[in-house]
Motif scaffolding. Structure first.
Motif, mmCIF file in Angstrom:
data_model
loop_
_atom_site.group_PDB
_atom_site.id
_atom_site.type_symbol
_atom_site.label_atom_id
_atom_site.label_comp_id
_atom_site.label_asym_id
_atom_site.label_seq_id
_atom_site.Cartn_x
_atom_site.Cartn_y
_atom_site.Cartn_z
ATOM 1 N N TYR A 67 0.866 -1.182 0.000
ATOM 2 C CA TYR A 67 0.000 0.000 0.000
ATOM 3 C C TYR A 67 0.902 1.231 0.000
ATOM 4 O O TYR A 67 1.876 1.297 0.771
ATOM 5 N N TYR A 103 -12.975 15.636 2.931
ATOM 6 C CA TYR A 103 -13.558 15.967 1.632
ATOM 7 C C TYR A 103 -14.927 16.641 1.731
ATOM 8 O O TYR A 103 -15.262 17.480 0.888
ATOM 9 N N PHE A 144 -15.603 3.786 -1.448
ATOM 10 C CA PHE A 144 -14.174 4.055 -1.321
ATOM 11 C C PHE A 144 -13.911 5.555 -1.455
ATOM 12 O O PHE A 144 -14.669 6.280 -2.102
ATOM 13 N N LEU A 145 -12.815 5.998 -0.839
ATOM 14 C CA LEU A 145 -12.319 7.355 -1.012
ATOM 15 C C LEU A 145 -10.820 7.277 -1.285
ATOM 16 O O LEU A 145 -10.147 6.341 -0.853
ATOM 17 N N ASN A 146 -10.288 8.277 -1.995
ATOM 18 C CA ASN A 146 -8.866 8.301 -2.298
ATOM 19 C C ASN A 146 -8.089 9.054 -1.229
ATOM 20 O O ASN A 146 -8.476 10.156 -0.832
ATOM 21 N N CYS A 147 -6.992 8.455 -0.782
ATOM 22 C CA CYS A 147 -6.085 9.158 0.125
ATOM 23 C C CYS A 147 -5.487 10.342 -0.629
ATOM 24 O O CYS A 147 -4.920 10.160 -1.708
ATOM 25 N N GLY A 201 -2.889 8.787 -3.068
ATOM 26 C CA GLY A 201 -3.788 8.367 -4.125
ATOM 27 C C GLY A 201 -4.350 6.974 -3.963
ATOM 28 O O GLY A 201 -5.090 6.498 -4.828
ATOM 29 N N GLU A 202 -4.023 6.297 -2.863
ATOM 30 C CA GLU A 202 -4.546 4.950 -2.652
ATOM 31 C C GLU A 202 -6.033 4.984 -2.317
ATOM 32 O O GLU A 202 -6.534 5.940 -1.735
ATOM 33 N N VAL A 203 -6.720 3.908 -2.693
ATOM 34 C CA VAL A 203 -8.143 3.786 -2.423
ATOM 35 C C VAL A 203 -8.355 3.265 -1.003
ATOM 36 O O VAL A 203 -7.750 2.273 -0.603
#
Length: 276
Positions: free
Chosen positions: A141, A192, A219-222, A226-228
């Protein structure tokens, strides 16, 4: 007791940190482990990550320490993060009492109550920026704790200090509700979704539950790597707990008597809300 609920929220949030009497020995152990790792497994150093570094830690959480390992460790484990975790656990057991793999297969935990648990993450630097850490499935990750810290600090500065407090409040609700959400996912929901921090805390919390109930992705992006990030629950579970939270917080914000409002918010955030 303060005579308004917003002030009670503020004081409640300010206490939501890893307690000093539990944190201090864990930090001291982290120094010892870092030196141990340099001697025994040739690590290139260490740094803190997780909620402690982002400023979103609450009393129930652990202290995360990244151990920066060389690419040799990565290749010696056949690029398998689970193998690297077991290697770290085995070597730690030579000098530390009962290390265990924890966090769904993402960390090696050292824990000596009552100090905070110390979660160790074998970490590999990548050329594109950031780091690789175990993902719990044998893979990796991407993470970037330094960038996370900077982004969260910027958001907090722009919110006049309310963003981090609101994230902690929502994480406390999450625990009181039986942990229906992944904790970092919930931090990202606040990151967000909330941009109007002029509202008082009771209204911020209620409006966030309304927003989450109306629409919330799986899901949300870090924002740092950019990780899910998964919500951690199915949509049916989410809707049940969010509907209940929206109902309870609506009742709470409608209360005009501080005593009644306090009791209503305790049903959402637990009996420690407003205590002491």
């Amino acid at each position: 007791m303060p005579n308004n609920i917003d002030q009670i929220f503020k004081e409640f949030a300010e206490k939501l940190v890893l307690p000093a009497d539990r944190l201090k020995p864990a930090i001291e152990k982290s120094r010892q482990v870092s030196e141990w790792a340099k001697r025994k497994i040739k690590s290139h150093g260490s740094f803190f990550g997780g909620s402690y570094r982002r400023g979103t830690d609450i009393p129930q959480e652990s202290l995360k320490l990244h151990l920066l390992l060389s690419r040799k460790h990565y290749y010696d484990s056949n690029e398998n993060s689970t193998k690297l975790l077991f290697f770290l656990k085995k070597r730690l057991s030579e000098d530390y009492h009962k290390p265990v793999i924890n966090g769904g297969g993402t960390v090696v935990r050292l824990y000596s109550p009552p100090e905070a648990a110390l979660d160790l993450l074998p970490t590999i630097r990548i050329s594109s920026g950031g780091y690789l850490v175990p993902n719990g499935q044998g893979g990796w990750y991407k993470t970037n704790p330094g960038k996370e810290e900077a982004l969260f600090k910027m958001k907090d500065d722009n919110s006049s200090g309310k963003f981090l407090k609101l994230a902690k409040i929502m994480k406390t609700w999450n625990i009181n509700a039986g942990h229906p959400f992944d904790a970092y996912f919930l931090e990202l929901v606040v990151y967000y979704r909330v941009n109007d921090f002029l509202k008082i805390y009771p209204d911020l919390v209620h409006s966030l539950f309304v927003s989450m109930r109306l629409f919330l992705p799986e899901f949300l992006n870090c924002p740092a790597a950019g990780e899910v990030i998964s919500s951690g629950t199915g949509s049916g579970v989410r809707q049940t707990v969010l509907c209940e939270a929206e109902r309870l917080t609506l009742d709470a914000v409608k209360e005009t008597e501080v005593k009644n409002a306090l009791a209503a918010w305790q049903s959402v955030l637990g009996g420690n809300f407003g205590a002491g």
